[in-house]
Design an enzyme around this catalytic site. Structure first.
Site, PDB file in Angstrom:
ATOM      1  CD  GLU A   1       6.727 -10.168 -11.945  1.00  0.00           C
ATOM      2  OE1 GLU A   1       7.702 -10.591 -12.599  1.00  0.00           O
ATOM      3  OE2 GLU A   1       7.032  -9.577 -11.035  1.00  0.00           O
TER       4      GLU A   1
ATOM      5  NE  ARG B   1       4.171   2.171  -0.526  1.00  0.00           N
ATOM      6  CZ  ARG B   1       5.782   1.883  -0.094  1.00  0.00           C
ATOM      7  NH1 ARG B   1       6.379   2.287  -0.607  1.00  0.00           N
ATOM      8  NH2 ARG B   1       5.637   1.512   1.333  1.00  0.00           N
TER       9      ARG B   1
ATOM     10  CG  HIS C   1      16.038 -37.244 -12.091  1.00  0.00           C
ATOM     11  ND1 HIS C   1      16.617 -38.441 -11.950  1.00  0.00           N
ATOM     12  CD2 HIS C   1      17.162 -36.608 -12.703  1.00  0.00           C
ATOM     13  CE1 HIS C   1      17.898 -38.570 -12.183  1.00  0.00           C
ATOM     14  NE2 HIS C   1      18.174 -37.522 -12.780  1.00  0.00           N
TER      15      HIS C   1
ATOM     16  CE  LYS D   1      10.867 -10.385 -14.502  1.00  0.00           C
ATOM     17  NZ  LYS D   1      11.610  -9.914 -13.698  1.00  0.00           N
TER      18      LYS D   1
ATOM     19  CG  ASN E   1       2.605   0.655   3.817  1.00  0.00           C
ATOM     20  OD1 ASN E   1       3.815   1.252   3.706  1.00  0.00           O
ATOM     21  ND2 ASN E   1       2.374  -0.622   3.519  1.00  0.00           N
ATOM     22  N   GLY E   2       1.133  -1.766   5.918  1.00  0.00           N
ATOM     23  CA  GLY E   2       1.696  -2.618   7.079  1.00  0.00           C
ATOM     24  C   GLY E   2       0.662  -3.761   7.294  1.00  0.00           C
TER      25      GLY E   2
ATOM     26  CE  LYS F   1      10.069  -2.204  -9.691  1.00  0.00           C
ATOM     27  NZ  LYS F   1      10.380  -3.383 -10.517  1.00  0.00           N
TER      28      LYS F   1
ATOM     29  CD  GLU G   1      14.569 -12.604 -13.698  1.00  0.00           C
ATOM     30  OE1 GLU G   1      14.246 -13.073 -12.500  1.00  0.00           O
ATOM     31  OE2 GLU G   1      14.104 -11.420 -14.048  1.00  0.00           O
TER      32      GLU G   1
ATOM     33  CB  CYS H   1      -0.924   0.028   1.168  1.00  0.00           C
ATOM     34  SG  CYS H   1      -1.813  -1.450   1.562  1.00  0.00           S
TER      35      CYS H   1
ATOM     36  CD1 TRP I   1      -0.566  -5.985  -3.906  1.00  0.00           C
ATOM     37  CD2 TRP I   1      -0.318  -6.754  -1.945  1.00  0.00           C
ATOM     38  NE1 TRP I   1      -0.258  -7.235  -4.189  1.00  0.00           N
ATOM     39  CE2 TRP I   1       0.045  -7.897  -2.678  1.00  0.00           C
ATOM     40  CE3 TRP I   1      -0.095  -6.861  -0.585  1.00  0.00           C
ATOM     41  CZ2 TRP I   1       0.315  -9.070  -2.249  1.00  0.00           C
ATOM     42  CZ3 TRP I   1       0.366  -8.289  -0.246  1.00  0.00           C
ATOM     43  CH2 TRP I   1       0.639  -9.344  -1.162  1.00  0.00           C
TER      44      TRP I   1
HETATM   45  C1  AGP Z   1      10.303  -9.137 -10.129  1.00  0.00           C
HETATM   46  O1  AGP Z   1      10.174  -9.093 -11.539  1.00  0.00           O
HETATM   47  C2  AGP Z   1       9.542  -9.245  -9.224  1.00  0.00           C
HETATM   48  N1  AGP Z   1       8.350  -8.387  -9.167  1.00  0.00           N
HETATM   49  C3  AGP Z   1       9.744  -9.517  -7.925  1.00  0.00           C
HETATM   50  O2  AGP Z   1      10.179 -10.805  -7.883  1.00  0.00           O
HETATM   51  C4  AGP Z   1      11.008  -8.589  -7.092  1.00  0.00           C
HETATM   52  O3  AGP Z   1      12.044  -8.871  -7.729  1.00  0.00           O
HETATM   53  C5  AGP Z   1      11.040  -9.109  -5.612  1.00  0.00           C
HETATM   54  O4  AGP Z   1       9.783  -8.706  -5.009  1.00  0.00           O
HETATM   55  C6  AGP Z   1      12.022  -8.160  -4.742  1.00  0.00           C
HETATM   56  O5  AGP Z   1      11.904  -6.861  -4.910  1.00  0.00           O
HETATM   57  P1  AGP Z   1      13.101  -5.927  -4.629  1.00  0.00           P
HETATM   58  O6  AGP Z   1      14.284  -6.214  -5.483  1.00  0.00           O
HETATM   59  O7  AGP Z   1      12.672  -4.598  -4.795  1.00  0.00           O
HETATM   60  O8  AGP Z   1      13.801  -6.325  -3.053  1.00  0.00           O
END
Ligand code: AGP
Length: 588
Positions: A467, A27, A483, A464, A99-100, A583, A460, A2, A73
């Site tokens: 996500e 956020r 396996h 991506k 927020n929290g 984010k 990775e 948030c 969020w």
């Molecule tokens: C990456 O595409 C993601 N959105 C997520 O995994 C991100 O890398 C993770 O939350 C860590 O964030 P930070 O690098 O701000 O700590």
């Protein structure tokens, strides 16, 4: 997570809060709300969806002297208007944005319910407004300090009261909160990016403030006034726009070379002499999500070039696991935002055992940067899209440069040349994915395979794609297929094969052909074209330009980022704001 913003000003507070909230949607963006104080009364508007949706519901030019807003969020309670903030007390005297996470809210709800309090939302936040509404003290700031004394968990709070006084009461624990005051207007926000100027106060844990139009008064948890200094230097607003790009994600992928160049310059000028004197027993690299993948790559560099026992650990495991640390352990925390709650908690744990702690972040004023003894910027520039792209490449390159810098000056010089060369190749490497993205966008499951560093690139790439496309993607070490995973391969399964490592690429090909024999459709990303005999086994072969082996992973990552972007767009998703994510992950 948030984002929260509060404004006390004679100008249009409503507009300022809404504009601030738009900058904080990284956020959280599932619902939003605003509380306006008008002639002593509190008026609220809420919307499910984005701040732009909220804006449409707010009447224009409400002449409010004070406003607090929130972009959510969801952590507790479903996504709906009722649970959007501000959250009012039952008597409507107090409104709170938060927020929290209040971890002891069930107990507090139980205690307050016994006293006759009736809760109207499913949020943990409502216990805060309920505690404030008990009005145990005449002084509103004393009420907030008392209420926070009963809370367990994390919070950044803006509370406003139905009264003649135009002030925002704020409190902070573990979630970030910043205050700006010019003498004629004051603002509170989760990120100083909302402020018009780059001088602001950073509230520390267990500090409180009453924020009015003309200034700020700070308090400690005993209610004593304290004096705080301002700090500064934030990203200029002009840098944060989509420019000619349709989405931030695409723009940020294309900004990778700029980030790598800025990183090289910064490392070339950094004084590593102190770090070179460290006696390092072992290395732990800690991060979450994409940053954790960068840590995996970093661990390989430490082992390969310095012969050190290096291990990457996800921060959420590190913070609770039995990890053996001593003064010779080098801990490296990697975080784009520097605000990830798990990474911060892991750093707090490490700080109790060793001073050899380095933070690699993209945000100089972040919590992680402020708490760690050594900070290196990854220099990626602002990253807005939830999916991390240029920051990942800069994190990997920064870890490579750090390892080479620890090895020696000459090694760093060579490494800087390698990064520059790779950056130049990335600039010219406009990949046409052609049918690749179309094929993948029609799938329900996608597998990624690779060995060694290629396996990390596969991890990775899979993160991506899942996500932002919402397709089920999984990455495996190529040798693991037999396996268990082969059971899932049929004629409709795409297998994306990453094979840049010379010493393992033949083996990876063998694993890929085993998948092909079960009907899998192979897509190859490699530094070399396969031999003519096996060419027709692949639906598509993408040949990467050559760079130093340590950085080939960056060239392989670019098409995977573009693939994820294109697939998301083809499926009608917003790549910048994928569902259910945010984010900056400031809650556990
Ligand atoms: C990456 O595409 C993601 N959105 C997520 O995994 C991100 O890398 C993770 O939350 C860590 O964030 P930070 O690098 O701000 O700590």
């Amino acid at each position: 997570m948030c984002g929260i913003v509060g404004v006390v000003s004679s100008e249009n507070c409503q507009h300022q809060v809404l504009e601030g909230l738009k900058k904080l949607q990284y956020r959280g963006y599932d619902s939003a709300g605003i509380c306006l104080k008008m002639g002593g009364e509190l008026v609220a508007f809420k919307a499910k969806g984005s701040v732009e949706d909220l804006e449409k519901k707010c009447p224009e030019n409400m002449e409010a002297a004070l406003a607090v807003g929130h972009t959510r969020w969801a952590t507790h309670g479903s996504v709906c208007e009722k649970n959007a903030h501000p959250i009012f007390s039952a008597n409507k005297h107090w409104a709170v944005v938060h927020n929290g996470i209040i971890e002891n809210f069930p107990q507090l709800q139980y205690d307050l319910a016994k006293e006759g309090v009736c809760f109207k939302t499913e949020t943990d936040t409502e216990v805060i407004s309920a505690l404030l509404a008990l009005d145990n003290f005449k002084d509103p700031i004393q009420n907030l300090i008392w209420a926070c004394g009963r809370l367990k968990g994390s919070y950044a709070i803006c509370a406003v009261q139905q009264s003649d006084q135009n002030q925002i009461l704020v409190a902070k624990k573990k979630s970030p909160l910043y205050i700006f005051s010019s003498g004629s207007e004051s603002m509170v926000a989760s990120d100083p990016v909302c402020f018009p100027e780059d001088q602001y106060y950073r509230l520390e844990d267990d500090e409180f403030a009453s924020v009015s139009q003309t200034g700020v008064i700070f308090y400690n948890k005993n209610g004593k006034r304290i004096v705080k200094e301002t700090q500064g230097a934030i990203t200029k607003q002009s840098q944060i726009s989509k420019g000619v790009f349709k989405h931030f994600m695409l723009k940020e992928i294309y900004e990778t070379p700029d980030g790598l160049n800025a990183l090289s310059e910064s490392f070339a000028n950094f004084d590593f002499s102190k770090m070179r004197k460290w006696w390092i027993g072992k290395v732990k690299l800690i991060g979450c999500g994409t940053a954790y993948h960068a840590c995996l790559m970093g661990a390989r560099y430490f082992k390969k070039h310095l012969g050190l026992d290096a291990e990457a650990v996800t921060a959420s495991e590190f913070r609770y696991d039995k990890v053996i640390l001593d003064t010779s352990t080098l801990c490296i925390f990697v975080s784009q935002s520097g605000e990830t709650a798990d990474t911060i908690a892991a750093a707090q744990k490490a700080l109790k055992h060793t001073k050899k702690i380095v933070a690699l972040t993209n945000v100089s004023y972040s919590t992680l940067s402020s708490m760690t003894p050594h900070v290196l910027s990854i220099c990626a520039g602002p990253e807005i899209a939830v999916a991390s792209t240029k920051a990942y490449s800069c994190q990997v390159a920064a870890l490579y440069l750090l390892v080479m810098a620890l090895k020696g000056e000459k090694e760093l010089k060579n490494a800087l040349k390698n990064v520059k060369k790779t950056s130049k190749l990335l600039e010219k490497f406009y990949v046409n994915l052609g049918r690749f993205a179309e094929d993948i966008s029609a799938c329900q499951h996608v597998f990624f395979i690779g060995r060694g560093s290629d396996y990390i690139t596969a991890l990775e790439g899979a993160l991506k794609l899942k996500e932002i496309s919402y397709i089920n993607c999984n990455a495996f070490p190529a040798g693991e297929l037999k396996h268990g995973v082969l059971t899932l391969i049929d004629h409709s399964t795409p297998v994306i094969v990453i094979a840049t490592e010379k010493q393992t690429s033949d083996k990876t090909m063998n694993s890929a052909f085993e998948a092909k024999a079960r009907g899998g459709k192979l897509y190859l990303i490699s530094s070399q074209m396969p031999n003519a005999a096996s060419l027709d086994k692949f639906e598509m072969c993408l040949t990467l330009p050559q760079t130093c082996p340590d950085l080939e992973c960056l060239l392989a990552t670019l098409p995977l980022q573009l693939l994820a972007y294109n697939v998301a767009v083809m499926r009608g998703n917003d790549p910048d704001k994928p569902r259910n994510l945010a984010k900056s992950v400031t809650v556990e």
